[in-house]
Design a protein around this motif. Structure first.
Motif, PDB file in Angstrom:
ATOM      1  N   ASN A 193       0.823  -1.211   0.000  1.00  0.00           N
ATOM      2  CA  ASN A 193       0.000   0.000   0.000  1.00  0.00           C
ATOM      3  C   ASN A 193       0.854   1.258   0.000  1.00  0.00           C
ATOM      4  O   ASN A 193       0.463   2.284  -0.569  1.00  0.00           O
ATOM      5  CB  ASN A 193      -0.936  -0.003   1.206  1.00  0.00           C
ATOM      6  N   GLU A 194       2.018   1.166   0.652  1.00  0.00           N
ATOM      7  CA  GLU A 194       2.938   2.318   0.688  1.00  0.00           C
ATOM      8  C   GLU A 194       3.779   2.402  -0.588  1.00  0.00           C
ATOM      9  O   GLU A 194       4.584   3.320  -0.747  1.00  0.00           O
ATOM     10  CB  GLU A 194       3.861   2.196   1.903  1.00  0.00           C
ATOM     11  N   LYS A 195       3.598   1.396  -1.458  1.00  0.00           N
ATOM     12  CA  LYS A 195       4.316   1.341  -2.741  1.00  0.00           C
ATOM     13  C   LYS A 195       5.836   1.314  -2.542  1.00  0.00           C
ATOM     14  O   LYS A 195       6.583   2.039  -3.201  1.00  0.00           O
ATOM     15  CB  LYS A 195       3.902   2.497  -3.642  1.00  0.00           C
ATOM     16  N   LEU A 196       6.274   0.447  -1.643  1.00  0.00           N
ATOM     17  CA  LEU A 196       7.702   0.256  -1.382  1.00  0.00           C
ATOM     18  C   LEU A 196       8.099  -1.157  -1.767  1.00  0.00           C
ATOM     19  O   LEU A 196       7.335  -2.105  -1.554  1.00  0.00           O
ATOM     20  CB  LEU A 196       8.016   0.489   0.102  1.00  0.00           C
ATOM     21  N   THR A 197       9.285  -1.304  -2.342  1.00  0.00           N
ATOM     22  CA  THR A 197       9.767  -2.626  -2.728  1.00  0.00           C
ATOM     23  C   THR A 197      10.544  -3.255  -1.573  1.00  0.00           C
ATOM     24  O   THR A 197      11.144  -2.549  -0.765  1.00  0.00           O
ATOM     25  CB  THR A 197      10.668  -2.538  -3.973  1.00  0.00           C
ATOM     26  N   TYR A 198      10.539  -4.576  -1.516  1.00  0.00           N
ATOM     27  CA  TYR A 198      11.152  -5.264  -0.390  1.00  0.00           C
ATOM     28  C   TYR A 198      11.533  -6.685  -0.781  1.00  0.00           C
ATOM     29  O   TYR A 198      11.032  -7.240  -1.777  1.00  0.00           O
ATOM     30  CB  TYR A 198      10.170  -5.303   0.789  1.00  0.00           C
ATOM     31  N   ASP A 199      12.429  -7.261   0.010  1.00  0.00           N
ATOM     32  CA  ASP A 199      12.754  -8.683  -0.086  1.00  0.00           C
ATOM     33  C   ASP A 199      11.952  -9.422   0.972  1.00  0.00           C
ATOM     34  O   ASP A 199      11.908  -9.002   2.134  1.00  0.00           O
ATOM     35  CB  ASP A 199      14.250  -8.924   0.156  1.00  0.00           C
ATOM     36  N   GLU A 200      11.333 -10.519   0.596  1.00  0.00           N
ATOM     37  CA  GLU A 200      10.513 -11.270   1.548  1.00  0.00           C
ATOM     38  C   GLU A 200      11.347 -11.779   2.724  1.00  0.00           C
ATOM     39  O   GLU A 200      10.859 -11.847   3.851  1.00  0.00           O
ATOM     40  CB  GLU A 200       9.808 -12.436   0.845  1.00  0.00           C
ATOM     41  N   GLU A 201      12.599 -12.132   2.459  1.00  0.00           N
ATOM     42  CA  GLU A 201      13.460 -12.609   3.536  1.00  0.00           C
ATOM     43  C   GLU A 201      13.705 -11.511   4.565  1.00  0.00           C
ATOM     44  O   GLU A 201      13.743 -11.771   5.775  1.00  0.00           O
ATOM     45  CB  GLU A 201      14.793 -13.108   2.971  1.00  0.00           C
ATOM     46  N   GLY A 202      13.844 -10.271   4.088  1.00  0.00           N
ATOM     47  CA  GLY A 202      14.036  -9.147   4.999  1.00  0.00           C
ATOM     48  C   GLY A 202      12.815  -8.916   5.865  1.00  0.00           C
ATOM     49  O   GLY A 202      12.926  -8.628   7.064  1.00  0.00           O
ATOM     50  N   ILE A 203      11.634  -9.054   5.279  1.00  0.00           N
ATOM     51  CA  ILE A 203      10.391  -8.901   6.042  1.00  0.00           C
ATOM     52  C   ILE A 203      10.281  -9.999   7.093  1.00  0.00           C
ATOM     53  O   ILE A 203       9.841  -9.761   8.225  1.00  0.00           O
ATOM     54  CB  ILE A 203       9.176  -8.927   5.095  1.00  0.00           C
ATOM     55  N   SER A 204      10.694 -11.197   6.749  1.00  0.00           N
ATOM     56  CA  SER A 204      10.674 -12.304   7.713  1.00  0.00           C
ATOM     57  C   SER A 204      11.597 -12.015   8.893  1.00  0.00           C
ATOM     58  O   SER A 204      11.284 -12.352  10.039  1.00  0.00           O
ATOM     59  CB  SER A 204      11.087 -13.609   7.030  1.00  0.00           C
ATOM     60  N   LEU A 205      12.737 -11.380   8.622  1.00  0.00           N
ATOM     61  CA  LEU A 205      13.664 -11.023   9.700  1.00  0.00           C
ATOM     62  C   LEU A 205      13.042  -9.993  10.647  1.00  0.00           C
ATOM     63  O   LEU A 205      13.204 -10.078  11.864  1.00  0.00           O
ATOM     64  CB  LEU A 205      14.966 -10.480   9.112  1.00  0.00           C
ATOM     65  N   ILE A 206      12.328  -9.019  10.073  1.00  0.00           N
ATOM     66  CA  ILE A 206      11.657  -8.022  10.908  1.00  0.00           C
ATOM     67  C   ILE A 206      10.597  -8.688  11.778  1.00  0.00           C
ATOM     68  O   ILE A 206      10.490  -8.407  12.980  1.00  0.00           O
ATOM     69  CB  ILE A 206      11.023  -6.921  10.033  1.00  0.00           C
ATOM     70  N   ALA A 207       9.820  -9.584  11.171  1.00  0.00           N
ATOM     71  CA  ALA A 207       8.773 -10.290  11.924  1.00  0.00           C
ATOM     72  C   ALA A 207       9.376 -11.124  13.048  1.00  0.00           C
ATOM     73  O   ALA A 207       8.837 -11.186  14.159  1.00  0.00           O
ATOM     74  CB  ALA A 207       7.974 -11.178  10.973  1.00  0.00           C
ATOM     75  N   GLN A 208      10.496 -11.738  12.768  1.00  0.00           N
ATOM     76  CA  GLN A 208      11.170 -12.558  13.776  1.00  0.00           C
ATOM     77  C   GLN A 208      11.701 -11.686  14.912  1.00  0.00           C
ATOM     78  O   GLN A 208      11.585 -12.037  16.090  1.00  0.00           O
ATOM     79  CB  GLN A 208      12.302 -13.333  13.121  1.00  0.00           C
ATOM     80  N   LYS A 209      12.263 -10.547  14.565  1.00  0.00           N
ATOM     81  CA  LYS A 209      12.822  -9.630  15.559  1.00  0.00           C
ATOM     82  C   LYS A 209      11.725  -9.065  16.473  1.00  0.00           C
ATOM     83  O   LYS A 209      11.965  -8.779  17.653  1.00  0.00           O
ATOM     84  CB  LYS A 209      13.534  -8.491  14.841  1.00  0.00           C
ATOM     85  N   ALA A 210      10.506  -8.926  15.957  1.00  0.00           N
ATOM     86  CA  ALA A 210       9.403  -8.338  16.720  1.00  0.00           C
ATOM     87  C   ALA A 210       8.918  -9.242  17.841  1.00  0.00           C
ATOM     88  O   ALA A 210       8.242  -8.776  18.762  1.00  0.00           O
ATOM     89  CB  ALA A 210       8.242  -8.004  15.788  1.00  0.00           C
ATOM     90  N   ASP A 211       9.207 -10.517  17.771  1.00  0.00           N
ATOM     91  CA  ASP A 211       8.897 -11.450  18.856  1.00  0.00           C
ATOM     92  C   ASP A 211       7.408 -11.448  19.215  1.00  0.00           C
ATOM     93  O   ASP A 211       7.034 -11.334  20.383  1.00  0.00           O
ATOM     94  CB  ASP A 211       9.738 -11.106  20.087  1.00  0.00           C
ATOM     95  N   GLY A 212       6.562 -11.556  18.199  1.00  0.00           N
ATOM     96  CA  GLY A 212       5.129 -11.691  18.439  1.00  0.00           C
ATOM     97  C   GLY A 212       4.369 -10.404  18.618  1.00  0.00           C
ATOM     98  O   GLY A 212       3.148 -10.420  18.813  1.00  0.00           O
ATOM     99  N   SER A 213       5.044  -9.250  18.558  1.00  0.00           N
ATOM    100  CA  SER A 213       4.386  -7.952  18.745  1.00  0.00           C
ATOM    101  C   SER A 213       4.253  -7.247  17.397  1.00  0.00           C
ATOM    102  O   SER A 213       5.255  -6.871  16.787  1.00  0.00           O
ATOM    103  CB  SER A 213       5.193  -7.081  19.710  1.00  0.00           C
ATOM    104  N   LEU A 214       3.023  -7.056  16.955  1.00  0.00           N
ATOM    105  CA  LEU A 214       2.798  -6.374  15.686  1.00  0.00           C
ATOM    106  C   LEU A 214       3.226  -4.917  15.760  1.00  0.00           C
ATOM    107  O   LEU A 214       3.801  -4.385  14.810  1.00  0.00           O
ATOM    108  CB  LEU A 214       1.318  -6.475  15.291  1.00  0.00           C
ATOM    109  N   ARG A 215       2.966  -4.264  16.877  1.00  0.00           N
ATOM    110  CA  ARG A 215       3.376  -2.863  17.023  1.00  0.00           C
ATOM    111  C   ARG A 215       4.894  -2.726  16.947  1.00  0.00           C
ATOM    112  O   ARG A 215       5.410  -1.806  16.320  1.00  0.00           O
ATOM    113  CB  ARG A 215       2.856  -2.286  18.339  1.00  0.00           C
ATOM    114  N   ASP A 216       5.626  -3.657  17.591  1.00  0.00           N
ATOM    115  CA  ASP A 216       7.085  -3.613  17.519  1.00  0.00           C
ATOM    116  C   ASP A 216       7.558  -3.802  16.084  1.00  0.00           C
ATOM    117  O   ASP A 216       8.520  -3.154  15.647  1.00  0.00           O
ATOM    118  CB  ASP A 216       7.692  -4.702  18.407  1.00  0.00           C
ATOM    119  N   SER A 217       6.896  -4.696  15.354  1.00  0.00           N
ATOM    120  CA  SER A 217       7.305  -4.944  13.967  1.00  0.00           C
ATOM    121  C   SER A 217       7.106  -3.695  13.114  1.00  0.00           C
ATOM    122  O   SER A 217       7.929  -3.391  12.245  1.00  0.00           O
ATOM    123  CB  SER A 217       6.520  -6.118  13.374  1.00  0.00           C
TER     124      SER A 217
END
Length: 320
Positions: A193-217
Motif C-alpha cells: 500500500n505504501e508502494k515500497l519494494t522489499y525482499d521477503e526474507e528481509g520482512i521475515s527477519l523483521i517479523a522474527q525480531k518483533a517477537d510476536g508484537s505487531l506494534r514492535d514490527s
C-alpha cells in the motif's frame, strides 16, 4: 503535514482487521449480536498484540449509530469522535499515570452521569495493573454494582498483578503473541500500500525480531524504511536491526562440537564487543538450533538454513 508512524496510520478500525486474535474478536462480536455485552472486560497479553486497539473497536461498535455486521461504520459522528480521542462517552485512562485513589474517585463520579449521545459510557483503563491497592478498592464497588449504562474495558500486560476481586467481576480475554506468518503478511500488505519494494526474507527477519508484537514490527519497519529510503533488501534489514548472520551461529556450534571452549569464549566476546546484544545472540542461537533440529527431521518446508549449515549438519550427523 507531520509524518504519522505506521503503527498509528494502519491501526485496525474493525474487528476483522485485528490480526491474530480471532478467538477474541469473534466472541465479542457474538456477544454484541446476542445482546450479552458484559459491564467489565479485562484484556491481558504481551505488548503490541491489539489489546487497546480491540478495546477502542469494542467501544466504537457499542457507540456506533450505524453498525455494520457487528463492526463500527467508522463514518458516524460517534465513531469519528472515538477515533480522534475526543468522545464524551468514551474516556481513556493510563493506569501508570492515573494510578491513585483520587483519579478513580473522579472516574466513579463521572460514571454516575448518563451517556451523551450513545447507549453507554465506556471507560478504557490501560495498564490497569499499575493502579494502587486503594485505587483498586475504590474501583471494586463500581464494578460490583455498575450503573446499566457503564462499561469498563481494562488492559494489562501483567494480569497476575490485578487483584482476584477485580478478576472475578470481569470477563478476561487472553491475547496471544502474533505468529510470524501473520506479522509478515501484515507488513507486506502495508508495504504494498505504501508502494515500497522489499525482499521477503528481509520482512521475515523483521517479523522474527518483533517477537510476536505487531506494534514492535511496525516500529522496526519504520526504522528500516527511514534508513533504506528505497528497496528494503535483506542486507539493509540486517544492518539496521543488528541481525546476527547465520554463519556466526554456525561457527559457535562448531566450536562447541569441537569442545574448543577457550576460542568459543574469545569468539563470543568479540561479537559482543562489536555491539551485538547478548539477548539477540541468545534468541538467534536458539532459533538456529531449532532450524537444525527441524532439518534433521527432514521437514524441508519449515526449516530455514543456509547451504553451509546444511552441509555441516550432513557431515556431522551423517545424513544422506
Amino acid at each position: 503535514m507531520s509524518y504519522q508512524i505506521l503503527s498509528r496510520k494502519w491501526r485496525p478500525q474493525r474487528f476483522d482487521e485485528v490480526m491474530g486474535q480471532v478467538h477474541i474478536t469473534r466472541t465479542l462480536q457474538n456477544a454484541i449480536g446476542m445482546g450479552r455485552v458484559a459491564h467489565g472486560y479485562l484484556f491481558s497479553g504481551p505488548r503490541g498484540v491489539g489489546k487497546t486497539t480491540t478495546a477502542r473497536i469494542l467501544a466504537k461498535v457499542l457507540s456506533c449509530k450505524n453498525p455494520q455486521e457487528r463492526n463500527p461504520c467508522n463514518k458516524c459522528t460517534n465513531c469519528k469522535e472515538i477515533t480522534q480521542g475526543n468522545s464524551l462517552d468514551v474516556q481513556e485512562l493510563d493506569g501508570a499515570s492515573n494510578r491513585g485513589i483520587d483519579e478513580i474517585r473522579e472516574l466513579r463520579e463521572a460514571a454516575k452521569y448518563p451517556p451523551n449521545s450513545g447507549e453507554y459510557r465506556i471507560f478504557i483503563i490501560d495498564e490497569v495493573h499499575m493502579l494502587t491497592r486503594e485505587a483498586f478498592n475504590a474501583l471494586l464497588k463500581t464494578l460490583e454494582e455498575p450503573p446499566p449504562h457503564i462499561i469498563f474495558i481494562m488492559a494489562t500486560t501483567d494480569a497476575y498483578k490485578v487483584p482476584a476481586t477485580i478478576l472475578s467481576r470481569t470477563q478476561k480475554f487472553d491475547f496471544k503473541p502474533i505468529s510470524l506468518n501473520d506479522i509478515s503478511t501484515c507488513l507486506k500488505d502495508i508495504l504494498d500500500n505504501e508502494k515500497l519494494t522489499y525482499d521477503e526474507e528481509g520482512i521475515s527477519l523483521i517479523a522474527q525480531k518483533a517477537d510476536g508484537s505487531l506494534r514492535d514490527s511496525l516500529s522496526l519497519l519504520d526504522q528500516v524504511i527511514a534508513y533504506a529510503d528505497a528497496t528494503l533488501d535483506v542486507e539493509t534489514v540486517k544492518d539496521v536491526l543488528g541481525i546476527i548472520e547465520e554463519n556466526v551461529f554456525l561457527d559457535v556450534i562448531k566450536l562447541i562440537n569441537e569442545k574448543n571452549y577457550q576460542n568459543l569464549i574469545t569468539y563470543i566476546n568479540e561479537l559482543l564487543n562489536n555491539g551485538f546484544a547478548i539477548s539477540d545472540f541468545i534468541s538467534g542461537f536458539n532459533e538456529f538450533i531449532r532450524h537444525c533440529m527441524l532439518y534433521q527431521r527432514e521437514n524441508s518446508e519449515i526449516y530455514n538454513l543456509s547451504e553451509d549449515s546444511i552441509n555441516w549438519i550432513k557431515s556431522e550427523c551423517q545424513l544422506n
